[in-house]
Design an enzyme around this catalytic site. Structure first.
Site, mmCIF file in Angstrom:
data_model
loop_
_atom_site.group_PDB
_atom_site.id
_atom_site.type_symbol
_atom_site.label_atom_id
_atom_site.label_comp_id
_atom_site.label_asym_id
_atom_site.label_seq_id
_atom_site.Cartn_x
_atom_site.Cartn_y
_atom_site.Cartn_z
ATOM 1 N N ASN A 103 0.832 -1.199 0.000
ATOM 2 C CA ASN A 103 0.000 0.000 0.000
ATOM 3 C C ASN A 103 0.867 1.250 0.000
ATOM 4 O O ASN A 103 1.954 1.258 0.577
ATOM 5 C CB ASN A 103 -0.918 0.024 1.231
ATOM 6 C CG ASN A 103 -2.031 -1.003 1.135
ATOM 7 O OD1 ASN A 103 -2.492 -1.335 0.050
ATOM 8 N ND2 ASN A 103 -2.461 -1.506 2.278
ATOM 9 N N LYS A 186 -4.977 3.106 -6.418
ATOM 10 C CA LYS A 186 -5.072 2.305 -5.193
ATOM 11 C C LYS A 186 -4.891 3.183 -3.959
ATOM 12 O O LYS A 186 -5.546 2.976 -2.930
ATOM 13 C CB LYS A 186 -4.032 1.184 -5.200
ATOM 14 C CG LYS A 186 -4.009 0.323 -3.924
ATOM 15 C CD LYS A 186 -5.305 -0.437 -3.725
ATOM 16 C CE LYS A 186 -5.418 -1.097 -2.358
ATOM 17 N NZ LYS A 186 -4.420 -2.127 -2.097
#
Length: 315
Positions: A103, A186
């Site tokens: 992430n 994302k």
């Protein structure tokens, strides 16, 4: 293909289980001895859209036990990236590729410094995972997209081969010629839910039923979109509503974000690589990001409170 998941927590195990079931020699590398022992003794216990089963997959705590891999998928927490890749030199051979599916932003530069930029691939995945107990996970794989690409945007045979392996394992994977834009897409999803879920300690079902929190999430995403557009990033997600919807797609009401899971375990979070990235890029490009700055401050405050409590408990 011999594949090693570097940092096989819940998400790494979900991806590793799929690859192992597809016939790849897959190793789950994790520092947790109990987790690794449970996997090696009973197999990885998986609960997902297909039901419940035990998946035979190799696990280790030491990279030397794994040996040289064709592909190393990096899924350690962002703040452990440099230390993890430094301790994983036994995995790296002449032709090893290193793919970050972490992430946030910035891991590729850290990995490139360690193994050479020519080995590094970037990617983002929307696969979800929750650790239920050592050797046991709940996974969300069906219909969850993964995107991978070369750092320079070229569509090379090597990245195509990895995508084929992933798709053959049921991991819906697309090769991107705009991986930086894909990474920002994302990031918008993580910005929408990660910090808010950590601050409020709410599951997705609770988070998505509270309009005040939805408004705050969309405000944070709107800032991130403004920063990306000023930086010349080509986004697929162009509205806060789209990011908010995508964040919950295919996940159960009981789903808990990785940031919330970290705080529940008393660990620090990846906030610096997520909302913190928005703040830093905003400063660089002259875009104000007060909502993201506030979310970062709140998470940092929680981390400080945890650290102080741990000091009192263990003087």
């Amino acid at each position: 293909m011999k594949i090693c998941i570097l940092g096989a927590g819940a998400l790494g195990c979900a991806i590793g289980a799929a690859l192992s079931e597809a016939g790849h020699e897959t190793w789950l590398l994790n520092r947790g001895a109990a987790h690794v022992e449970a996997i090696n003794t009973r197999g990885l216990h998986v609960l997902d859209e297909r039901g419940e089963r035990h998946v035979k997959v190799k696990a280790a705590t030491d990279a030397a036990e794994v040996g040289v891999a064709d592909l190393v998928i990096v899924l350690v927490k962002s703040f452990h990236t440099a230390q993890a890749i430094a301790g994983a030199s036994a995995l790296i051979g002449p032709h090893t590729l290193v793919l970050s599916l972490q992430n946030g932003l910035g891991h590729e530069d850290i990995l490139a410094q360690a193994v050479g930029r020519e080995r590094v691939l970037a990617g983002k995945t929307y696969v979800g995972g929750v650790l239920l107990a050592p050797g046991s996970i709940r996974a969300g794989v069906a219909s969850k997209q993964t995107y991978i690409g070369e750092l320079d945007g070229q569509l090379t045979p090597r990245v195509q081969a990895i995508a084929e392996a992933f798709n053959g394992a049921g991991l819906a994977t697309t090769v991107s010629d705009n991986i930086l834009g894909t990474m920002w897409d994302k990031l918008l999803v993580n910005v929408a839910t990660g910090a808010l879920s950590g601050i409020t300690m709410l599951s997705y079902g609770q988070l998505y039923s509270e309009p005040l929190l939805e408004n705050t999430a969309k405000a944070a995403v709107a800032e991130a979109i403004a920063v990306a557009e000023k930086a010349g990033i080509r986004l697929s997600l162009t509205s806060p509503e789209a990011a908010w919807r995508l964040a919950a797609e295919g996940l159960p009401a009981s789903f808990r974000t990785s940031m919330l899971q970290s705080l529940e375990k008393g660990s620090i979070t990846e906030i610096d690589f997520i909302n913190g990235s928005v703040v830093r890029w905003g400063q660089r490009h002259g875009i104000a990001t007060p909502v993201n700055a506030t979310l970062v401050a709140c998470i940092k405050g929680i981390e400080r409170a945890m650290a102080d409590h741990q000091k009192k408990e263990n003087p």
